[in-house]
Write a protein that holds these residues in place. Structure first.
Motif, mmCIF file in Angstrom:
data_model
loop_
_atom_site.group_PDB
_atom_site.id
_atom_site.type_symbol
_atom_site.label_atom_id
_atom_site.label_comp_id
_atom_site.label_asym_id
_atom_site.label_seq_id
_atom_site.Cartn_x
_atom_site.Cartn_y
_atom_site.Cartn_z
ATOM 1 N N GLU A 157 0.718 -1.266 -0.044
ATOM 2 C CA GLU A 157 -0.078 0.052 0.020
ATOM 3 C C GLU A 157 0.973 1.296 -0.110
ATOM 4 O O GLU A 157 0.531 2.294 -0.654
ATOM 5 C CB GLU A 157 -0.988 -0.229 1.277
ATOM 6 N N ASN A 218 -4.765 11.485 2.936
ATOM 7 C CA ASN A 218 -5.812 10.276 2.955
ATOM 8 C C ASN A 218 -5.294 8.946 3.281
ATOM 9 O O ASN A 218 -5.781 8.143 4.071
ATOM 10 C CB ASN A 218 -6.617 10.185 1.642
ATOM 11 N N ASN A 222 -6.104 6.799 6.637
ATOM 12 C CA ASN A 222 -6.922 5.554 6.690
ATOM 13 C C ASN A 222 -5.887 4.209 7.258
ATOM 14 O O ASN A 222 -6.331 3.251 7.100
ATOM 15 C CB ASN A 222 -7.230 5.320 5.187
ATOM 16 N N GLN A 223 -4.847 4.459 7.750
ATOM 17 C CA GLN A 223 -3.991 3.633 8.370
ATOM 18 C C GLN A 223 -4.637 2.995 9.835
ATOM 19 O O GLN A 223 -4.946 3.806 10.424
ATOM 20 C CB GLN A 223 -2.546 4.071 8.504
#
Length: 263
Positions: A157, A218, A222-223
């Motif tokens: 990711e 973002n 979102n981690q």
């Protein structure tokens, strides 16, 4: 207090784009009078730098996002006006300006060639067309520092984030030279400009980083909490470099190109 888009940009990049503006205008070497347009003016760093340098010129700043064009910006200089409009469909007649320039815009457009074509259209024969973009892959140290950490800590990711941030159309001077030449511009020249990014401490660095690019902001938001903490701590260690927290100065480079509209 709720921060506006303009506020976020100023914290993240505005202070550096103002420094870049001075070096970029040296390179552009526009005539000291006449009509100039700043395409994709954002919060007005380049527009206002040009207004100060060329007090006898009539300068227009145009941007697609009206939130950047605050009331304070609109009244900031007597020889400047600001308009809302699309770089790929400029609301000006042919041959309206003596110089058209753009700072930190082209790599964020879906069709950069269309915007360059519009700049050529609205500029008179023998007028100047110029642009600069951050050297995102090799020259934005403060972003690269975080992205390399993210790629190591968050795996695939993080690697995908790094690739997306660096996946821009113009990554070197040759790319910009070709873009200008393909637009029919003459006497094309390129250069690399450098500015220093000075951070008071890690917190200042982190705030700037989180506002610098929506993909970065973002991704971090979102981690999972433990991964986010590990990324931030590893980034802080890289920023500190084994020394106490405090001021750091990181060099950032930008690619610039200029050319002349054919007679």
């Amino acid at each position: 207090m709720n921060m506006t888009i303009a506020d976020t940009y100023e914290i993240a990049m505005g202070r550096w784009s103002r420094r870049l503006s001075r070096s970029f205008l040296d390179f552009v070497a526009a005539p000291s009078c006449g009509a100039l347009v700043d395409v994709g003016c954002g919060t007005g760093s380049l527009t206002l730098a040009a207004a100060t340098r060329y007090p006898n010129a009539d300068i227009v700043g145009i941007d697609l996002m009206p939130d950047y064009l605050t009331d304070a910006l609109r009244s900031s200089a007597p020889n400047v006006r600001f308009e809302t409009g699309d770089a790929s469909a400029l609301p000006f007649a042919d041959d309206s300006f003596d110089t058209s320039f753009s700072q930190l815009l082209l790599n964020d457009l879906d069709g950069p060639a269309g915007a360059v074509g519009e700049m050529v259209r609205v500029t008179r024969s023998n007028g100047r067309i110029a642009a600069t973009v951050w050297d995102r892959v090799g020259g934005l140290t403060f972003i690269r520092l975080f992205l390399d950490v993210a790629a190591l800590v968050a795996g695939t990711e993080g690697e995908e984030l790094r690739a997306r941030v660096f996946d821009v159309p113009y990554q070197n001077e040759d790319d910009l030279f070709d873009l200008w030449s393909d637009a029919g511009l003459e006497d094309v020249a390129t250069t690399t400009l450098a500015v220093r990014m000075d951070f008071i401490d890690f917190d200042d660095y982190w705030q700037s980083l989180m506002g610098a690019h929506s993909l970065i902001r973002n991704f971090f938001a979102n981690q999972p909490a433990e991964i986010a903490h590990e990324i931030q701590q590893a980034t802080m260690r890289a920023y500190l470099g084994g020394k106490p927290d405090g001021r750091r100065s990181l060099v950032a480079s930008a690619l610039a190109v200029r050319g002349i509209v054919a007679a």
